[in-house]
Scaffold this motif. Sequence first.
Motif, PDB file in Angstrom:
ATOM      1  N   ALA A 110      14.421  -6.645  -7.715  1.00  0.00           N
ATOM      2  CA  ALA A 110      14.371  -5.614  -6.671  1.00  0.00           C
ATOM      3  C   ALA A 110      14.107  -6.182  -5.282  1.00  0.00           C
ATOM      4  N   ASN A 111      13.492  -7.346  -5.225  1.00  0.00           N
ATOM      5  CA  ASN A 111      13.012  -7.821  -3.921  1.00  0.00           C
ATOM      6  C   ASN A 111      13.573  -9.159  -3.476  1.00  0.00           C
ATOM      7  N   ARG A 112      14.452  -9.750  -4.250  1.00  0.00           N
ATOM      8  CA  ARG A 112      14.892 -11.109  -3.942  1.00  0.00           C
ATOM      9  C   ARG A 112      15.673 -11.199  -2.639  1.00  0.00           C
ATOM     10  N   ASN A 113      16.314 -10.117  -2.245  1.00  0.00           N
ATOM     11  CA  ASN A 113      17.098 -10.128  -1.002  1.00  0.00           C
ATOM     12  C   ASN A 113      16.528  -9.201   0.068  1.00  0.00           C
ATOM     13  N   ARG A 114      15.299  -8.765  -0.139  1.00  0.00           N
ATOM     14  CA  ARG A 114      14.692  -7.798   0.788  1.00  0.00           C
ATOM     15  C   ARG A 114      14.053  -8.536   1.964  1.00  0.00           C
ATOM     16  N   LYS A 115      14.111  -7.928   3.136  1.00  0.00           N
ATOM     17  CA  LYS A 115      13.374  -8.449   4.291  1.00  0.00           C
ATOM     18  C   LYS A 115      11.938  -7.934   4.171  1.00  0.00           C
ATOM     19  N   LEU A 116      10.985  -8.835   4.359  1.00  0.00           N
ATOM     20  CA  LEU A 116       9.602  -8.524   4.000  1.00  0.00           C
ATOM     21  C   LEU A 116       8.608  -8.815   5.122  1.00  0.00           C
ATOM     22  N   VAL A 117       7.450  -8.195   4.984  1.00  0.00           N
ATOM     23  CA  VAL A 117       6.243  -8.622   5.696  1.00  0.00           C
ATOM     24  C   VAL A 117       5.201  -8.825   4.607  1.00  0.00           C
ATOM     25  N   VAL A 118       4.548  -9.984   4.589  1.00  0.00           N
ATOM     26  CA  VAL A 118       3.649 -10.321   3.485  1.00  0.00           C
ATOM     27  C   VAL A 118       2.290 -10.746   4.045  1.00  0.00           C
ATOM     28  N   ALA A 119       1.232 -10.088   3.553  1.00  0.00           N
ATOM     29  CA  ALA A 119      -0.124 -10.419   3.995  1.00  0.00           C
ATOM     30  C   ALA A 119      -0.900 -11.017   2.824  1.00  0.00           C
ATOM     31  N   PHE A 120      -1.733 -11.988   3.130  1.00  0.00           N
ATOM     32  CA  PHE A 120      -2.518 -12.668   2.091  1.00  0.00           C
ATOM     33  C   PHE A 120      -3.819 -13.141   2.716  1.00  0.00           C
ATOM     34  N   LYS A 121      -4.763 -13.542   1.866  1.00  0.00           N
ATOM     35  CA  LYS A 121      -6.041 -14.039   2.368  1.00  0.00           C
ATOM     36  C   LYS A 121      -6.307 -15.432   1.835  1.00  0.00           C
ATOM     37  N   PHE A 122      -6.892 -16.254   2.672  1.00  0.00           N
ATOM     38  CA  PHE A 122      -7.446 -17.507   2.167  1.00  0.00           C
ATOM     39  C   PHE A 122      -8.664 -17.150   1.317  1.00  0.00           C
ATOM     40  N   LEU A 123      -8.939 -17.976   0.328  1.00  0.00           N
ATOM     41  CA  LEU A 123     -10.056 -17.684  -0.572  1.00  0.00           C
ATOM     42  C   LEU A 123     -11.358 -17.591   0.234  1.00  0.00           C
ATOM     43  N   THR A 126     -12.294 -13.226   5.417  1.00  0.00           N
ATOM     44  CA  THR A 126     -12.463 -11.802   5.666  1.00  0.00           C
ATOM     45  C   THR A 126     -11.196 -11.192   6.269  1.00  0.00           C
ATOM     46  N   GLN A 127     -10.427 -11.987   6.980  1.00  0.00           N
ATOM     47  CA  GLN A 127      -9.196 -11.468   7.579  1.00  0.00           C
ATOM     48  C   GLN A 127      -7.983 -11.818   6.722  1.00  0.00           C
ATOM     49  N   TYR A 128      -6.933 -11.015   6.888  1.00  0.00           N
ATOM     50  CA  TYR A 128      -5.648 -11.324   6.264  1.00  0.00           C
ATOM     51  C   TYR A 128      -4.833 -12.198   7.214  1.00  0.00           C
ATOM     52  N   CYS A 129      -3.945 -12.971   6.657  1.00  0.00           N
ATOM     53  CA  CYS A 129      -2.885 -13.610   7.430  1.00  0.00           C
ATOM     54  C   CYS A 129      -1.591 -12.916   7.037  1.00  0.00           C
ATOM     55  N   PHE A 130      -0.641 -12.838   7.947  1.00  0.00           N
ATOM     56  CA  PHE A 130       0.639 -12.267   7.518  1.00  0.00           C
ATOM     57  C   PHE A 130       1.806 -13.085   8.025  1.00  0.00           C
TER      58      PHE A 130
ATOM     59  N   PRO B  21      -6.268   3.223  -0.663  1.00  0.00           N
ATOM     60  CA  PRO B  21      -6.681   1.829  -0.505  1.00  0.00           C
ATOM     61  C   PRO B  21      -6.251   1.191   0.821  1.00  0.00           C
ATOM     62  N   ILE B  22      -7.185   0.430   1.391  1.00  0.00           N
ATOM     63  CA  ILE B  22      -6.943  -0.340   2.612  1.00  0.00           C
ATOM     64  C   ILE B  22      -7.461  -1.754   2.351  1.00  0.00           C
ATOM     65  N   GLY B  23      -6.705  -2.737   2.766  1.00  0.00           N
ATOM     66  CA  GLY B  23      -7.186  -4.121   2.691  1.00  0.00           C
ATOM     67  C   GLY B  23      -8.115  -4.372   3.861  1.00  0.00           C
ATOM     68  N   THR B  24      -9.366  -4.714   3.564  1.00  0.00           N
ATOM     69  CA  THR B  24     -10.371  -4.871   4.615  1.00  0.00           C
ATOM     70  C   THR B  24     -11.096  -6.205   4.472  1.00  0.00           C
ATOM     71  N   PHE B  25     -12.090  -6.416   5.336  1.00  0.00           N
ATOM     72  CA  PHE B  25     -12.897  -7.649   5.236  1.00  0.00           C
ATOM     73  C   PHE B  25     -13.673  -7.694   3.933  1.00  0.00           C
ATOM     74  N   MET B  26     -13.872  -6.508   3.300  1.00  0.00           N
ATOM     75  CA  MET B  26     -14.603  -6.442   2.022  1.00  0.00           C
ATOM     76  C   MET B  26     -13.670  -6.544   0.831  1.00  0.00           C
ATOM     77  N   GLY B  27     -12.391  -6.749   1.068  1.00  0.00           N
ATOM     78  CA  GLY B  27     -11.409  -6.680  -0.007  1.00  0.00           C
ATOM     79  C   GLY B  27     -10.714  -5.335   0.064  1.00  0.00           C
ATOM     80  N   ILE B  28     -10.085  -4.928  -1.023  1.00  0.00           N
ATOM     81  CA  ILE B  28      -9.372  -3.650  -1.013  1.00  0.00           C
ATOM     82  C   ILE B  28     -10.373  -2.529  -1.279  1.00  0.00           C
ATOM     83  N   VAL B  29     -10.438  -1.593  -0.321  1.00  0.00           N
ATOM     84  CA  VAL B  29     -11.397  -0.493  -0.393  1.00  0.00           C
ATOM     85  C   VAL B  29     -10.612   0.813  -0.429  1.00  0.00           C
ATOM     86  N   ASP B  30     -10.930   1.684  -1.385  1.00  0.00           N
ATOM     87  CA  ASP B  30     -10.235   2.971  -1.484  1.00  0.00           C
ATOM     88  C   ASP B  30     -11.003   4.022  -0.681  1.00  0.00           C
TER      89      ASP B  30
END
Lengths: 180, 68
Positions: A110-123, A126-130, B21-30
């Motif tokens: 379903a997603n192999r050809n989709r244009k995406l925005v992807v957010a993830f966190k370093f272990l 507190t913030q996401y990177c995207f 759910p929202i992804g926050t500084f605490m992780g995913i919070v509903d």
Amino acid sequence: MNLFDYTGQIYLEESAALNTEVCIADYFDVETFPALPDLTAGTTNSDYVDLAAATFTMKTGKKFHKFSATLERNSLTTTLEGPRGAKSFMNMLTIARSGADKELVGFLRANRNRKLVVAFKFLGATQYCFLGYNELPAEVDSGGIEVGAEISGEKVTNFVVRSIFYPPMYIDEVPLTEAV
Amino acid sequence: MSKVTKILDGKYEVLGVKPGPIGTFMGIVDLSKIDEATAERLVARGSSYLRKAKPSGKKIKDKEEAIS
């Protein structure tokens, strides 16, 4: 964009690896992208990548979706590419989930050809990177399914998301619930 | 982000999204399941999707009348 001191603050919780939860949105579901930093107004190095409380405004009924990956399988490689004086960022985010069931195979289809925005966190972050921004969507670069021949072998579904030009941008929050 | 949905007996307002759910500084919070302490932490941290509701004009008026 100015040059600032880098003072090398020590973070006691520093660690490699990425969180298992990844947030994935269809590029076309984003109504408005968060504003990028004003490059003339930065006063620290982080000001050039930290969007802080800026938000993704999604189209009504749209949201980011969760993908639960496997611990110590996700990874990020960001490199500077291009000729002297014209370096650009290339980001490669590997997302991997142990297993090869129909949910995972269907996800790839379903997603192999989709244009995406992807957010993830370093272990431990507190913030996401995207990855992926207006007119510069992230896309699946490669991926697939590996199932080893022996029971001690590998069984994993993975895909690599590629984005260019910008480095990973930092943001406080990601909406995993529908916009209204 | 204009639409507002009240949660926690109207004490907090969810902005621009369904309470969920929202992804926050605490992780995913509903946001549909949080308690006041969590809501307060999110607001204190400057959440873009949650704010404290302002007391309604009627309630303030009622309070003023009760005092007088």
